[in-house]
Design an enzyme around this catalytic site. Structure first.
Site, PDB file in Angstrom:
ATOM      1  N   CYS A 125     -43.466  60.168 -86.735  1.00  0.00           N
ATOM      2  CA  CYS A 125     -44.049  59.545 -85.536  1.00  0.00           C
ATOM      3  C   CYS A 125     -43.800  58.045 -85.510  1.00  0.00           C
ATOM      4  O   CYS A 125     -44.700  57.241 -85.790  1.00  0.00           O
ATOM      5  CB  CYS A 125     -45.539  59.861 -85.464  1.00  0.00           C
ATOM      6  SG  CYS A 125     -45.866  61.608 -85.170  1.00  0.00           S
TER       7      CYS A 125
ATOM      8  N   GLN B 132     -36.299  74.721 -77.076  1.00  0.00           N
ATOM      9  CA  GLN B 132     -36.969  73.428 -76.922  1.00  0.00           C
ATOM     10  C   GLN B 132     -38.352  73.445 -77.583  1.00  0.00           C
ATOM     11  O   GLN B 132     -39.075  74.442 -77.503  1.00  0.00           O
ATOM     12  CB  GLN B 132     -37.108  73.073 -75.445  1.00  0.00           C
ATOM     13  CG  GLN B 132     -35.792  72.802 -74.740  1.00  0.00           C
ATOM     14  CD  GLN B 132     -35.213  71.430 -75.054  1.00  0.00           C
ATOM     15  OE1 GLN B 132     -35.747  70.674 -75.858  1.00  0.00           O
ATOM     16  NE2 GLN B 132     -34.107  71.096 -74.416  1.00  0.00           N
TER      17      GLN B 132
ATOM     18  N   ASP C  88     -25.832  70.833 -72.887  1.00  0.00           N
ATOM     19  CA  ASP C  88     -27.075  70.529 -73.603  1.00  0.00           C
ATOM     20  C   ASP C  88     -26.732  70.467 -75.088  1.00  0.00           C
ATOM     21  O   ASP C  88     -27.087  71.355 -75.868  1.00  0.00           O
ATOM     22  CB  ASP C  88     -28.125  71.608 -73.313  1.00  0.00           C
ATOM     23  CG  ASP C  88     -29.493  71.253 -73.893  1.00  0.00           C
ATOM     24  OD1 ASP C  88     -29.618  70.181 -74.514  1.00  0.00           O
ATOM     25  OD2 ASP C  88     -30.426  72.062 -73.737  1.00  0.00           O
TER      26      ASP C  88
ATOM     27  N   CYS D  32     -30.863  64.909 -75.901  1.00  0.00           N
ATOM     28  CA  CYS D  32     -31.989  64.537 -76.762  1.00  0.00           C
ATOM     29  C   CYS D  32     -31.691  63.268 -77.532  1.00  0.00           C
ATOM     30  O   CYS D  32     -32.476  62.856 -78.387  1.00  0.00           O
ATOM     31  CB  CYS D  32     -32.328  65.675 -77.728  1.00  0.00           C
ATOM     32  SG  CYS D  32     -30.995  66.089 -78.865  1.00  0.00           S
TER      33      CYS D  32
END
Length: 478
Positions: free
Chosen positions: A91, A297, A408, A435
């Site tokens: 994070c 996903q 993708d 992404c």
């Protein structure tokens, strides 16, 4: 930089952050340019902080530093952060409030499209934010976790995530962004290893057994898969292992059920230890079966919004031929095929994912989509090369000159050969789901050079608290 060297302590204001979570500031002294020396500060500095930091490396145009003290705290800081925030590398933006995270991600996307792709004023649509975070209900959203397994100094098993920019495993007993089955199964794996003396794999010594644990959880049906990678092909006390894992899921308050336990051997082959080969989810009116190897996903709620935006840009019409490159288990292509009479060809390199995609087409009674195995760049190159010849299949013959292409790709972006093949095929529209905004910008530049124009990009916050960002872009043939 005049007068600065490794070990010096400086004070700077943090004005930006990298995707990895390092604070960025500028130090000016006599003789510097207008901007000064760019300093990257590790250790928990966020935008708006004024910090004291110790230099660890000094180069001509930049320096690296470690945070020593926050002199003035940013208004963007959060108070309720994860206890592993400075150890686990997951994070990177977890110390920022959500509004600041969104603004930072949009700015990073725009800067890359300008600086790398060379688009002077890119049209960036409003960010698709994650509603629970906007409402202050921050927490679990990831339907997949891959956890490393190791041992501490006393030989006790540890299960967790890699520390930032290191191979060190942080033994995580909680994770705020993972769904409940993840930590329950991690605890169960620790229990099994302790009780039966099963060792973690040590790659340096090439000894031990357990390498990693992957957990998938479907959003609609709450089905759980546990996939354990091992050194070898056999797992001791396998019945007890299955019982311990199943008990951990049954102990949860929610309606989760452990439906699949997979063992992945060092030869890369997977086998079912207990339960079934695949778990099932429902997405945008369709049913999807997902195997251990398949891409899916990780934020199910945001996936719906991302795919709706991709379908809007694709604007598929009856009779059009559309190629879905890097198609995985066929989610985007099948959803689009279910809503239109266009014809779809999906290309995927993972054999199991191709099998899943074709089964998903049959399961959902979709007859205008076919999925083939192979590297997208190789299959598309062959189709373009064979445009004036006979191809292997009557169905494939329709796709030698596609009207649109969906890509993708993984974080590495599109293979150069795929970009070349797309440019030669000259589809009217390209819908690029990304992404990684750096490789997106790189590939957009190549497509612009090949005759395309970037019309719009929509960012979607698929990964709150992290530095990751999903986006979908539309490019049109000039």
């Amino acid at each position: 930089m005049i007068g600065l060297e490794k070990g010096d302590t400086i004070t700077i204001e943090i004005t930006d952050m990298t995707e990895e979570g390092a604070g960025v500031g500028h130090f000016k002294s006599e003789g510097d340019g207008a901007q000064g020396l760019t300093v990257f500060v590790s250790g928990g500095a966020v935008i708006g902080d004024t910090v004291s930091c110790e230099l660890t490396k000094v180069k001509k145009n930049y320096a690296l530093a470690n945070l020593k003290e926050v002199i003035e705290y940013s208004k963007h800081r959060r108070e309720d952060v994860c206890s592993y925030i400075n150890d686990c590398g997951g994070c990177a933006f977890g110390m920022l409030n959500y509004d600041a995270q969104l603004e930072l991600k949009v700015n990073q996307l725009k800067n890359k499209l300008v600086r790398i792709a060379g688009v002077e004023s890119p049209k960036i649509n409003p960010m698709i934010a994650y509603e629970p975070y906007l409402e202050g209900r921050e927490g679990a959203y990831r339907n997949k976790a891959v956890m490393a397994v190791g041992e501490d100094e006393d030989g006790n098993p540890i299960v967790g995530f890699r520390g930032g920019k290191s191979h060190r495993i942080v033994d995580c007993e909680t994770c705020l962004i993972q769904l409940p089955p993840v930590m329950a199964l991690a605890d169960a794996l620790r229990e099994y290893m302790r009780e039966y003396g099963v060792r973690a794999y040590n790659p340096r010594a090439d000894k031990g057994l357990i390498k990693s644990l992957m957990v998938r959880t479907t959003h609609a049906r709450k089905e759980v898969m546990a996939a354990v990678s091992i050194n070898g092909t056999k797992l001791p006390e396998k019945e007890e292992f299955a019982y311990i894992l199943d008990d951990s899921i049954q102990s949860l308050d929610d309606e989760y059920s452990l439906e699949s336990i997979i063992i992945i051997g060092s030869n890369g082959k997977s086998r079912v230890l207990a339960g079934k080969q695949r778990i099932r989810d429902e997405l945008m009116g369709l049913r999807f079966d997902i195997s251990a190897e398949s891409f899916y996903q990780v934020n199910s709620e945001q996936t719906v919004k991302l795919y709706e935006e991709a379908l809007r840009m694709l604007d598929a019409k009856e009779g059009e031929r559309i190629i879905d490159a890097y198609c995985g288990i066929g989610t985007i292509g099948l959803i689009a095929a279910s809503r239109t009479k266009a014809e779809f060809l999906g290309i995927e390199s993972v054999p199991q994912a191709v099998l899943d995609a074709n089964k998903n087409a049959i399961r959902n009674l979709i007859v205008n989509a076919l999925f083939v195995e192979g590297k997208a760049e190789e299959v598309l190159v062959k189709l373009v090369a064979d445009a004036s010849k006979e191809v292997d299949s009557d169905y494939l013959e329709h796709f030698t000159s596609p009207d649109a292409v969906i890509v993708d790709p993984p974080r590495a972006g599109c293979a150069p050969e795929l970009i070349d093949a797309v440019v030669k095929a000259k589809p009217i529209r390209i819908v690029y789901v990304s992404c990684d905004q750096g490789t997106l910008a790189r590939d957009v530049k190549l497509l612009i050079d090949g005759g395309y124009e970037l019309k719009e990009t929509t960012p979607c916050d698929m990964f709150p608290d992290t530095g990751g960002l999903e986006s979908v872009s539309l490019l049109m043939l000039r």
